[in-house]
Design a protein around this motif. Structure first.
Motif, PDB file in Angstrom:
ATOM      1  N   PRO A  91       0.827  -1.211   0.000  1.00  0.00           N
ATOM      2  CA  PRO A  91       0.000   0.000   0.000  1.00  0.00           C
ATOM      3  C   PRO A  91       0.859   1.257   0.000  1.00  0.00           C
ATOM      4  CG  PRO A  91       0.130  -0.906   2.196  1.00  0.00           C
ATOM      5  CD  PRO A  91       0.832  -1.883   1.303  1.00  0.00           C
ATOM      6  N   GLU A  92       0.252   2.372  -0.403  1.00  0.00           N
ATOM      7  CA  GLU A  92       0.957   3.649  -0.370  1.00  0.00           C
ATOM      8  C   GLU A  92       1.034   4.188   1.054  1.00  0.00           C
ATOM      9  OE1 GLU A  92      -0.711   6.429  -3.145  1.00  0.00           O
ATOM     10  OE2 GLU A  92      -1.027   4.891  -4.661  1.00  0.00           O
ATOM     11  N   VAL A  93      -0.049   4.022   1.805  1.00  0.00           N
ATOM     12  CA  VAL A  93      -0.120   4.544   3.168  1.00  0.00           C
ATOM     13  C   VAL A  93      -0.664   3.453   4.081  1.00  0.00           C
ATOM     14  CG1 VAL A  93      -1.178   6.259   4.695  1.00  0.00           C
ATOM     15  CG2 VAL A  93      -0.534   6.903   2.364  1.00  0.00           C
ATOM     16  N   VAL A  94      -0.038   3.292   5.249  1.00  0.00           N
ATOM     17  CA  VAL A  94      -0.526   2.364   6.270  1.00  0.00           C
ATOM     18  C   VAL A  94      -0.869   3.165   7.521  1.00  0.00           C
ATOM     19  CG1 VAL A  94      -0.022   0.344   7.691  1.00  0.00           C
ATOM     20  CG2 VAL A  94       0.967   0.537   5.395  1.00  0.00           C
ATOM     21  N   LEU A  95      -2.116   3.031   7.975  1.00  0.00           N
ATOM     22  CA  LEU A  95      -2.561   3.674   9.208  1.00  0.00           C
ATOM     23  C   LEU A  95      -2.870   2.596  10.242  1.00  0.00           C
ATOM     24  CD1 LEU A  95      -5.083   6.439   8.033  1.00  0.00           C
ATOM     25  CD2 LEU A  95      -2.718   6.742   8.774  1.00  0.00           C
ATOM     26  N   GLY A  96      -2.378   2.772  11.440  1.00  0.00           N
ATOM     27  CA  GLY A  96      -2.705   1.860  12.527  1.00  0.00           C
ATOM     28  C   GLY A  96      -3.418   2.619  13.627  1.00  0.00           C
ATOM     29  N   TYR A  97      -4.598   2.139  14.014  1.00  0.00           N
ATOM     30  CA  TYR A  97      -5.371   2.785  15.074  1.00  0.00           C
ATOM     31  C   TYR A  97      -5.316   1.948  16.344  1.00  0.00           C
ATOM     32  CZ  TYR A  97      -7.414   6.068  11.762  1.00  0.00           C
ATOM     33  OH  TYR A  97      -7.587   7.057  10.837  1.00  0.00           O
ATOM     34  N   THR A  98      -5.058   2.580  17.462  1.00  0.00           N
ATOM     35  CA  THR A  98      -5.075   1.896  18.746  1.00  0.00           C
ATOM     36  C   THR A  98      -5.209   2.914  19.864  1.00  0.00           C
ATOM     37  OG1 THR A  98      -3.812   0.502  20.293  1.00  0.00           O
ATOM     38  CG2 THR A  98      -2.541   1.907  18.813  1.00  0.00           C
ATOM     39  N   ALA A  99      -5.869   2.499  20.922  1.00  0.00           N
ATOM     40  CA  ALA A  99      -5.923   3.338  22.123  1.00  0.00           C
ATOM     41  C   ALA A  99      -4.739   3.065  23.033  1.00  0.00           C
ATOM     42  CB  ALA A  99      -7.231   3.081  22.877  1.00  0.00           C
ATOM     43  N   THR A 100      -3.992   1.977  22.749  1.00  0.00           N
ATOM     44  CA  THR A 100      -2.900   1.552  23.638  1.00  0.00           C
ATOM     45  C   THR A 100      -1.703   1.113  22.802  1.00  0.00           C
ATOM     46  OG1 THR A 100      -3.938  -0.641  23.683  1.00  0.00           O
ATOM     47  CG2 THR A 100      -4.429   0.846  25.509  1.00  0.00           C
ATOM     48  N   PRO A 101      -0.858   2.039  22.350  1.00  0.00           N
ATOM     49  CA  PRO A 101       0.246   1.684  21.445  1.00  0.00           C
ATOM     50  C   PRO A 101       1.452   1.049  22.137  1.00  0.00           C
ATOM     51  CG  PRO A 101       0.247   4.036  21.833  1.00  0.00           C
ATOM     52  CD  PRO A 101      -0.956   3.499  22.547  1.00  0.00           C
ATOM     53  N   VAL A 102       1.196   0.003  22.914  1.00  0.00           N
ATOM     54  CA  VAL A 102       2.256  -0.764  23.568  1.00  0.00           C
ATOM     55  C   VAL A 102       1.918  -2.245  23.425  1.00  0.00           C
ATOM     56  CG1 VAL A 102       2.963   0.988  25.235  1.00  0.00           C
ATOM     57  CG2 VAL A 102       1.073  -0.518  25.790  1.00  0.00           C
ATOM     58  N   SER A 103       2.936  -3.084  23.371  1.00  0.00           N
ATOM     59  CA  SER A 103       2.716  -4.524  23.241  1.00  0.00           C
ATOM     60  C   SER A 103       3.502  -5.252  24.318  1.00  0.00           C
ATOM     61  CB  SER A 103       3.145  -5.012  21.858  1.00  0.00           C
ATOM     62  OG  SER A 103       4.515  -4.726  21.642  1.00  0.00           O
TER      63      SER A 103
END
Length: 343
Positions: A91-103
């Protein structure tokens, strides 16, 4: 709207979220369709909602053509799996949505994503009426004897079970009777313990139901509808409801399973923070010391993009931008821990 050709792919990590996401996109007026067994996909649409499982099973047969935009929901989960989809679709653009950007395990989000756009804080969302604040009843439980799994980064489940059976269950029913309100969600560590909790509530004359990953879809819908309509007072689950479930009427959360995962903890508490008419706060009955380990959600005022290889030895949330918070018990400023005002 900016592109005349190509499609957008919206990827969710659980099958249960496909319908919910599609319904939301449709309400927003976007030309979306579902790609999943049992659904008639409208290939003339330009937005496709697909689960990661469907992608994994059917990727050799799916041809979306040009994909200018790829969106991942709950983007903190499964970075390596996301990377494989990116490599396949280019893809040209990848968006990731999360309320908690930790793993807790595997690479951090920095292994795939290059920038982080920080949205409004919990305090901002509360001030704007999109969330309600938390109020706590909390036990400072000693988890120092629990071993940590090298695979998951969380507590070893056998140790958790011993702790919950030995110390937590004895307090749960009394705490519910003293503090809980109309609609309660309990987070239990295992299915067996979930059924034990629900059975005990049933003996007390309180309608309770169990949700786990083996619950058939029809039964799941029946339980959630009964909960919404007030016929079921308690849902006991094993992290089935920790992500993607939106029921504003939840007014009590009972934490009966300790976790080192900040993301999992915030997702659990967040199930009760949706606003509803007449609802001014959500009560969190914390029987496992999560408040002392992670702090209340309202204390988080910023996030940073987690490095590709985060240091898992550091405490969860040690890189967070936090305010000096208010005591979740008495709401006075926490100048020290324990609270100098109420202890």
């Amino acid at each position: 709207e900016r592109r005349k050709d190509g499609v957008a792919l919206y990827v969710v990590h659980r099958r249960q979220l496909v319908e919910q996401t599609h319904a939301l996109l449709t309400r927003l007026g976007l030309p979306a369709t579902i790609v999943m067994a049992g659904y008639e996909t409208d290939w003339s649409k330009r937005v496709f909602v697909v689960s990661r499982d469907t992608w994994n099973r059917r990727k050799d047969f799916l041809n979306f053509g040009k994909v200018p935009l790829l969106v991942f929901d709950e983007a903190h989960i499964g970075i390596n799996a996301q990377k494989r989809i990116v490599e396949a679709l280019e893809p040209e653009v990848v968006l990731g949505y999360t309320a908690t950007p930790v793993s807790m395990s595997g690479p951090g989000m920095g292994a795939l994503y290059q920038d982080i756009v920080v949205g409004p804080t919990y305090l901002d969302l509360i001030a704007d009426g999109h969330l309600v604040p938390t109020r706590w009843v909390s036990v400072q439980l000693d988890t120092s004897d629990l071993k940590v799994s090298k695979l998951t980064g969380d507590f070893v489940i056998d140790d958790v079970v011993r702790l919950v059976k030995g110390q937590v269950l004895a307090d749960l029913y009394e705490a519910y009777g003293e503090y809980a309100r109309e609609r309660t969600v309990v987070f239990a560590p295992t299915v067996d313990i979930a059924w034990t909790i629900a059975a005990r509530f049933g003996e007390m004359g309180i309608p309770a139901a169990v949700l786990d990953w083996s619950t058939p879809p029809n039964e799941r819908h029946r339980i959630l509808r009964g909960f919404r309509e007030g016929r079921i007072k308690i849902i006991v689950n094993v992290d089935v409801l920790s992500e993607g479930w939106d029921e504003p009427l939840v007014d009590t959360i009972i934490l009966a399973s300790p976790t080192r995962s900040l993301a999992r903890y915030l997702q659990r508490v967040g199930r009760g923070m949706r606003p509803a008419e007449g609802k001014s706060e959500v009560l969190v009955i914390d029987l496992v010391g999560s408040l002392y380990m992670h702090g209340p959600p309202e204390d988080i005022t910023g996030w940073t993009l987690e490095p590709a290889r985060p240091d898992r030895r550091k405490p969860a949330g040690s890189d967070l931008v936090k305010r000096r918070g208010l005591c979740p018990m008495c709401k006075e400023e926490m100048k020290a821990n324990p609270c100098p005002n109420c202890g």
